[in-house]
Design a protein around this motif. Structure first.
Motif, mmCIF file in Angstrom:
data_model
loop_
_atom_site.group_PDB
_atom_site.id
_atom_site.type_symbol
_atom_site.label_atom_id
_atom_site.label_comp_id
_atom_site.label_asym_id
_atom_site.label_seq_id
_atom_site.Cartn_x
_atom_site.Cartn_y
_atom_site.Cartn_z
ATOM 1 N N GLU A 159 7.746 -4.700 10.949
ATOM 2 C CA GLU A 159 8.660 -3.679 10.442
ATOM 3 C C GLU A 159 9.949 -4.269 9.884
ATOM 4 O O GLU A 159 10.800 -3.545 9.399
ATOM 5 C CB GLU A 159 8.969 -2.702 11.562
ATOM 6 N N SER A 160 10.103 -5.571 9.927
ATOM 7 C CA SER A 160 11.332 -6.219 9.472
ATOM 8 C C SER A 160 11.274 -6.474 7.965
ATOM 9 O O SER A 160 10.351 -7.125 7.467
ATOM 10 C CB SER A 160 11.512 -7.543 10.217
ATOM 11 N N ALA A 161 12.288 -5.972 7.259
ATOM 12 C CA ALA A 161 12.352 -6.205 5.816
ATOM 13 C C ALA A 161 12.537 -7.688 5.506
ATOM 14 O O ALA A 161 11.968 -8.205 4.545
ATOM 15 C CB ALA A 161 13.490 -5.385 5.211
ATOM 16 N N ALA A 162 13.309 -8.387 6.336
ATOM 17 C CA ALA A 162 13.529 -9.815 6.119
ATOM 18 C C ALA A 162 12.230 -10.598 6.315
ATOM 19 O O ALA A 162 11.906 -11.479 5.508
ATOM 20 C CB ALA A 162 14.611 -10.336 7.058
ATOM 21 N N ALA A 163 11.486 -10.277 7.373
ATOM 22 C CA ALA A 163 10.206 -10.960 7.609
ATOM 23 C C ALA A 163 9.224 -10.663 6.487
ATOM 24 O O ALA A 163 8.496 -11.546 6.030
ATOM 25 C CB ALA A 163 9.624 -10.541 8.955
ATOM 26 N N ALA A 164 9.204 -9.416 6.011
ATOM 27 C CA ALA A 164 8.317 -9.053 4.906
ATOM 28 C C ALA A 164 8.697 -9.807 3.640
ATOM 29 O O ALA A 164 7.821 -10.244 2.885
ATOM 30 C CB ALA A 164 8.357 -7.550 4.666
ATOM 31 N N ALA A 165 9.997 -9.986 3.405
ATOM 32 C CA ALA A 165 10.443 -10.721 2.212
ATOM 33 C C ALA A 165 10.024 -12.187 2.286
ATOM 34 O O ALA A 165 9.506 -12.742 1.314
ATOM 35 C CB ALA A 165 11.954 -10.596 2.052
ATOM 36 N N VAL A 166 10.241 -12.820 3.442
ATOM 37 C CA VAL A 166 9.845 -14.224 3.601
ATOM 38 C C VAL A 166 8.325 -14.350 3.489
ATOM 39 O O VAL A 166 7.807 -15.259 2.818
ATOM 40 C CB VAL A 166 10.357 -14.795 4.941
ATOM 41 N N ALA A 167 7.601 -13.425 4.125
ATOM 42 C CA ALA A 167 6.131 -13.441 4.046
ATOM 43 C C ALA A 167 5.672 -13.270 2.599
ATOM 44 O O ALA A 167 4.722 -13.929 2.157
ATOM 45 C CB ALA A 167 5.549 -12.354 4.928
ATOM 46 N N SER A 168 6.346 -12.413 1.855
ATOM 47 C CA SER A 168 5.981 -12.175 0.458
ATOM 48 C C SER A 168 6.202 -13.406 -0.404
ATOM 49 O O SER A 168 5.337 -13.778 -1.202
ATOM 50 C CB SER A 168 6.790 -10.999 -0.095
ATOM 51 N N VAL A 169 7.349 -14.047 -0.236
ATOM 52 C CA VAL A 169 7.624 -15.263 -1.006
ATOM 53 C C VAL A 169 6.615 -16.349 -0.643
ATOM 54 O O VAL A 169 6.073 -17.031 -1.525
ATOM 55 C CB VAL A 169 9.078 -15.739 -0.781
#
Length: 181
Positions: A159-169
């Motif tokens: 649910e973390s936007a930061a984790a999702a961003a790092v995962a996406s990159v």
């Protein structure tokens, strides 16, 4: 394109945001099969490239479809903080990204290690990718950075936007590494 145009026009104030909201489901219903069809059609186009034996795989349509889902959901997760309904978009993109990463890892490993290749040249290329001069790019860039890391981030911090961003990159870097291994 129509969905993007509707959202951009609503964002710019050229149309009522309620109109963009009302057409979203219809554009999704129309766009999703077209997107999947485009990925599959691309696989058949690549399959005609006789000079690239690795593209002669029976898994290529599935692989490109899953990679399209990975790239699309990763991009959506990266853009979500700047879009309306960012929490809802992130809640949609993150699980799709996780499932697409897991599916792509399965297809990648099955295609490179678990299936016979279409020709001896393709088998030689797969060996160079998995255990030869391109092995570091494949195992570290694609498998670890592009699959294992983002999947672990999503599972641990879904649910973390930061984790999702790092995962996406990391996912997009991994896709790049796989295509260049």
């Amino acid at each position: 394109g129509a969905w993007w145009a509707a959202e951009a026009c609503a964002w710019a104030g050229w149309i009522d945001p309620a109109l963009a909201t009302s057409v979203r489901p219809w554009l999704l219903i129309l766009g999703l099969p077209l997107a999947v069809g485009t990925a599959i059609y691309t696989a058949f186009l690549f399959g005609q490239a006789e000079g690239r034996d690795l593209w002669q795989s029976a898994l290529l349509p599935a692989h490109l479809t899953v990679q399209a889902a990975m790239a699309g959901s990763a991009t959506l997760a990266l853009l979500a903080p700047w879009l309306p309904n960012s929490a809802a978009l992130l809640a949609l993109a993150t699980p799709v990204l996780g499932v697409a990463i897991a599916a792509d890892l399965f297809v990648t490993l099955l295609g490179e290690l678990g299936m016979p290749h279409a020709s001896e040249v393709a088998a030689l290329a797969a060996r160079k990718i998995t255990s030869g001069p391109y092995a570091k790019i494949f195992w570290i860039g694609s498998v670890v950075i592009g699959h294992a890391l983002p999947l672990a981030l999503i599972l641990a911090n879904g649910e973390s936007a930061a984790a999702a961003a790092v995962a996406s990159v990391a996912t997009l870097v991994g896709l790049y590494a796989y295509e260049h291994a």
